[in-house]
Design a protein around this motif. Structure first.
Motif, PDB file in Angstrom:
ATOM      1  N   GLU A 180      10.296 -11.810   1.460  1.00 37.66           N
ATOM      2  CA  GLU A 180       8.942 -11.360   1.714  1.00 37.66           C
ATOM      3  C   GLU A 180       8.402 -10.156   1.380  1.00 37.66           C
ATOM      4  OE1 GLU A 180      11.111 -10.749   5.715  1.00 37.66           O
ATOM      5  OE2 GLU A 180      11.296 -11.915   3.786  1.00 37.66           O
ATOM      6  N   ARG A 181       9.522  -9.098   1.193  1.00 35.63           N
ATOM      7  CA  ARG A 181       9.080  -7.623   0.859  1.00 35.63           C
ATOM      8  C   ARG A 181       8.754  -7.515  -0.670  1.00 35.63           C
ATOM      9  NH1 ARG A 181       9.477  -3.596   4.073  1.00 35.63           N
ATOM     10  NH2 ARG A 181      10.021  -2.084   2.324  1.00 35.63           N
ATOM     11  N   MET A 182       9.075  -8.523  -1.449  1.00 33.11           N
ATOM     12  CA  MET A 182       8.600  -8.558  -2.755  1.00 33.11           C
ATOM     13  C   MET A 182       7.307  -8.159  -3.094  1.00 33.11           C
ATOM     14  SD  MET A 182      11.129 -11.260  -4.962  1.00 33.11           S
ATOM     15  CE  MET A 182      10.174 -12.911  -3.969  1.00 33.11           C
ATOM     16  N   GLY A 183       6.335  -8.928  -1.963  1.00 27.24           N
ATOM     17  CA  GLY A 183       4.775  -8.953  -1.950  1.00 27.24           C
ATOM     18  C   GLY A 183       4.404  -7.445  -1.770  1.00 27.24           C
ATOM     19  N   ASN A 184       5.446  -6.985  -0.541  1.00 24.40           N
ATOM     20  CA  ASN A 184       5.070  -5.133  -0.510  1.00 24.40           C
ATOM     21  C   ASN A 184       5.189  -4.463  -1.613  1.00 24.40           C
ATOM     22  OD1 ASN A 184       4.489  -6.288   2.272  1.00 24.40           O
ATOM     23  ND2 ASN A 184       6.479  -5.372   2.904  1.00 24.40           N
ATOM     24  N   TYR A 185       6.115  -4.554  -2.391  1.00 23.89           N
ATOM     25  CA  TYR A 185       6.487  -3.905  -3.486  1.00 23.89           C
ATOM     26  C   TYR A 185       5.350  -3.999  -4.675  1.00 23.89           C
ATOM     27  CZ  TYR A 185      11.181  -3.120  -2.141  1.00 23.89           C
ATOM     28  OH  TYR A 185      12.382  -2.542  -1.351  1.00 23.89           O
ATOM     29  N   CYS A 186       4.779  -5.203  -4.986  1.00 21.25           N
ATOM     30  CA  CYS A 186       4.002  -5.668  -5.738  1.00 21.25           C
ATOM     31  C   CYS A 186       2.382  -5.098  -5.455  1.00 21.25           C
ATOM     32  CB  CYS A 186       3.821  -7.161  -5.880  1.00 21.25           C
ATOM     33  SG  CYS A 186       2.849  -7.631  -7.317  1.00 21.25           S
ATOM     34  N   LYS A 187       2.144  -5.244  -4.152  1.00 20.88           N
ATOM     35  CA  LYS A 187       0.915  -4.458  -3.476  1.00 20.88           C
ATOM     36  C   LYS A 187       0.894  -2.983  -3.698  1.00 20.88           C
ATOM     37  CE  LYS A 187       0.596  -7.164   0.050  1.00 20.88           C
ATOM     38  NZ  LYS A 187       0.578  -7.686   1.633  1.00 20.88           N
ATOM     39  N   ASN A 188       1.979  -2.458  -3.426  1.00 20.88           N
ATOM     40  CA  ASN A 188       2.057  -0.756  -3.587  1.00 20.88           C
ATOM     41  C   ASN A 188       1.925  -0.381  -5.070  1.00 20.88           C
ATOM     42  OD1 ASN A 188       2.599  -0.598  -0.822  1.00 20.88           O
ATOM     43  ND2 ASN A 188       4.844  -0.569  -1.306  1.00 20.88           N
ATOM     44  N   TYR A 189       2.426  -1.356  -6.015  1.00 22.58           N
ATOM     45  CA  TYR A 189       2.339  -1.059  -7.267  1.00 22.58           C
ATOM     46  C   TYR A 189       0.565  -1.253  -8.003  1.00 22.58           C
ATOM     47  CZ  TYR A 189       1.637  -2.726 -12.327  1.00 22.58           C
ATOM     48  OH  TYR A 189       1.159  -2.824 -13.489  1.00 22.58           O
ATOM     49  N   LEU A 190       0.165  -2.264  -7.373  1.00 19.87           N
ATOM     50  CA  LEU A 190      -1.405  -2.605  -7.741  1.00 19.87           C
ATOM     51  C   LEU A 190      -2.186  -1.484  -7.033  1.00 19.87           C
ATOM     52  CD1 LEU A 190      -1.521  -6.534  -7.598  1.00 19.87           C
ATOM     53  CD2 LEU A 190      -1.626  -4.907  -9.281  1.00 19.87           C
ATOM     54  N   CYS A 191      -1.664  -0.988  -5.743  1.00 13.45           N
ATOM     55  CA  CYS A 191      -2.705   0.142  -5.037  1.00 13.45           C
ATOM     56  C   CYS A 191      -2.574   1.507  -5.953  1.00 13.45           C
ATOM     57  CB  CYS A 191      -2.224   0.094  -3.907  1.00 13.45           C
ATOM     58  SG  CYS A 191      -2.745  -0.857  -2.565  1.00 13.45           S
ATOM     59  N   SER A 192      -1.391   1.542  -6.798  1.00 17.77           N
ATOM     60  CA  SER A 192      -1.253   2.737  -7.378  1.00 17.77           C
ATOM     61  C   SER A 192      -2.011   2.731  -8.571  1.00 17.77           C
ATOM     62  CB  SER A 192       0.165   3.038  -7.605  1.00 17.77           C
ATOM     63  OG  SER A 192       0.500   4.098  -8.468  1.00 17.77           O
ATOM     64  N   LYS A 193      -1.850   1.324  -9.135  1.00 15.00           N
ATOM     65  CA  LYS A 193      -2.510   1.237 -10.536  1.00 15.00           C
ATOM     66  C   LYS A 193      -4.043   1.465 -10.468  1.00 15.00           C
ATOM     67  CE  LYS A 193      -3.107  -2.356 -13.897  1.00 15.00           C
ATOM     68  NZ  LYS A 193      -3.070  -3.971 -14.182  1.00 15.00           N
ATOM     69  N   TYR A 194      -4.801   0.906  -9.321  1.00 16.09           N
ATOM     70  CA  TYR A 194      -6.364   0.948  -9.177  1.00 16.09           C
ATOM     71  C   TYR A 194      -6.621   2.164  -8.308  1.00 16.09           C
ATOM     72  CZ  TYR A 194      -6.388  -3.618 -11.347  1.00 16.09           C
ATOM     73  OH  TYR A 194      -6.269  -4.470 -12.343  1.00 16.09           O
ATOM     74  N   ASN A 195      -5.379   2.802  -7.874  1.00  8.94           N
ATOM     75  CA  ASN A 195      -6.051   4.325  -6.869  1.00  8.94           C
ATOM     76  C   ASN A 195      -6.609   3.849  -5.745  1.00  8.94           C
ATOM     77  OD1 ASN A 195      -5.708   6.767  -6.242  1.00  8.94           O
ATOM     78  ND2 ASN A 195      -7.872   7.533  -7.402  1.00  8.94           N
ATOM     79  N   VAL A 196      -6.124   2.765  -5.055  1.00  7.65           N
ATOM     80  CA  VAL A 196      -6.579   2.376  -3.803  1.00  7.65           C
ATOM     81  C   VAL A 196      -5.907   2.369  -2.675  1.00  7.65           C
ATOM     82  CG1 VAL A 196      -8.682   1.056  -4.949  1.00  7.65           C
ATOM     83  CG2 VAL A 196      -6.532  -0.181  -4.421  1.00  7.65           C
ATOM     84  N   SER A 197      -6.164   2.222  -1.404  1.00  8.77           N
ATOM     85  CA  SER A 197      -5.172   2.025  -0.557  1.00  8.77           C
ATOM     86  C   SER A 197      -4.766   0.534  -0.203  1.00  8.77           C
ATOM     87  CB  SER A 197      -5.933   2.786   0.844  1.00  8.77           C
ATOM     88  OG  SER A 197      -7.166   2.280   1.302  1.00  8.77           O
ATOM     89  N   ASN A 198      -5.752  -0.440  -0.598  1.00  4.53           N
ATOM     90  CA  ASN A 198      -5.544  -1.836  -0.224  1.00  4.53           C
ATOM     91  C   ASN A 198      -5.970  -2.554  -1.402  1.00  4.53           C
ATOM     92  OD1 ASN A 198      -6.344  -4.477   0.600  1.00  4.53           O
ATOM     93  ND2 ASN A 198      -5.354  -3.862   2.429  1.00  4.53           N
ATOM     94  N   VAL A 199      -5.194  -3.485  -1.730  1.00  2.00           N
ATOM     95  CA  VAL A 199      -5.447  -4.197  -3.024  1.00  2.00           C
ATOM     96  C   VAL A 199      -6.931  -5.016  -3.008  1.00  2.00           C
ATOM     97  CG1 VAL A 199      -3.265  -4.900  -3.727  1.00  2.00           C
ATOM     98  CG2 VAL A 199      -4.212  -6.429  -2.007  1.00  2.00           C
ATOM     99  N   GLY A 200      -7.477  -5.141  -1.534  1.00  7.91           N
ATOM    100  CA  GLY A 200      -8.859  -5.433  -1.484  1.00  7.91           C
ATOM    101  C   GLY A 200      -9.860  -4.865  -1.943  1.00  7.91           C
ATOM    102  N   ASP A 201      -9.503  -3.596  -2.144  1.00  9.14           N
ATOM    103  CA  ASP A 201     -10.581  -2.447  -2.549  1.00  9.14           C
ATOM    104  C   ASP A 201     -10.430  -2.357  -3.877  1.00  9.14           C
ATOM    105  OD1 ASP A 201     -10.927  -2.146   0.298  1.00  9.14           O
ATOM    106  OD2 ASP A 201      -9.349  -0.795   0.502  1.00  9.14           O
ATOM    107  N   ALA A 202      -9.466  -2.872  -4.737  1.00  5.04           N
ATOM    108  CA  ALA A 202      -9.713  -2.877  -6.063  1.00  5.04           C
ATOM    109  C   ALA A 202     -10.633  -3.388  -6.950  1.00  5.04           C
ATOM    110  CB  ALA A 202      -8.347  -3.343  -6.784  1.00  5.04           C
ATOM    111  N   ASN A 203     -11.261  -2.943  -8.032  1.00  5.60           N
ATOM    112  CA  ASN A 203     -12.250  -3.609  -8.741  1.00  5.60           C
ATOM    113  C   ASN A 203     -13.633  -3.517  -8.014  1.00  5.60           C
ATOM    114  OD1 ASN A 203     -10.675  -4.559 -10.975  1.00  5.60           O
ATOM    115  ND2 ASN A 203      -9.664  -6.216 -10.075  1.00  5.60           N
TER     116      ASN A 203
END
Length: 220
Positions: free
Chosen positions: A65-88
């Motif tokens: 289940e932690r694979m998702g945490n890794y992926c979300k941390n990557y996306l947050c870093s990519k989009y410079n946000v604290s939550n994937v829901g804040d991207a775009n």
């Protein structure tokens, strides 16, 4: 027990690997680690050659289940946000998250490895039973592609304080989710060990073959 499957290679997404001896462990602490390790496993000519010659190699994803945490941390870093829901601009990057998880899992299971995903349980208010912990974007592709989903239940310790092996269930009940695609496989193993599990799978396939009139299959 999973370290006793044939030729185990661990992708540990949570701590605890120090207690496992004799297993190959690929350091996995981030999405980039996970991507790099999966790329190695799916392109290594020596490993792929062994698979083509009929060798069994077991990939064990611990703390799936932690694979998702890794992926979300990557996306947050990519989009410079604290939550994937804040991207775009607040629309989120949920489709990208889902696509990344599907692609990674599909790559890992597509080349012939035996893949074991170890995950925890959580009680679902929706289904009123125990389900697999984790974001649906991570767990759904695992569930959809799994031949067997085992629910393990602890049995405590014996009179000498030694841990009794857990029991394994392979059918869903009103209390928990489990499943096997092998119609003739047993629904329960009193003592879950790697050896007992392998025997249950092989016996189930043999019975299925007998029922279907299939012969000439080797289980070596």
């Amino acid at each position: 027990q999973s370290s006793r499957f044939k030729n185990p290679i661990f992708l540990p997404c949570e701590k605890g690997m120090n207690a496992v001896n004799g297993a190959l462990v690929l350091r996995t602490r981030s999405w980039s680690d996970l991507k790099r390790n999966v790329a190695k496993l799916t392109s290594n000519k020596n490993l792929l050659g062994l698979l083509e010659n009929g060798e069994t190699i077991t990939i064990i994803v611990d703390g799936a289940e932690r694979m998702g945490n890794y992926c979300k941390n990557y996306l947050c870093s990519k989009y410079n946000v604290s939550n994937v829901g804040d991207a775009n601009n607040g629309y989120g990057c949920w489709s990208e998250y889902e696509d990344l998880m599907w692609s990674l899992i599909d790559s890992l299971i597509s080349v012939g490895y035996t893949v074991v995903f170890l995950a925890h349980r959580t009680f679902s208010q929706e289904t009123n039973r125990y389900e697999i912990t984790g974001d649906s974007r991570v767990i759904k592709p695992i569930k959809d592609n799994s031949d067997i989903i085992a629910y393990l239940e602890g049995n405590g310790v014996d009179e000498n304080g030694n841990e009794i092996p857990s029991s394994a269930y392979f059918v869903a009940t009103e209390d928990f989710y489990a499943r096997t695609r092998y119609d003739y496989m047993v629904s329960y193993i009193k003592e879950f060990t790697a050896e007992n599990f392998e025997k249950a799978v092989v016996d189930g396939i043999k019975k299925q073959n007998e029922h279907d009139g299939v012969s000439g299959v080797s289980f070596e």
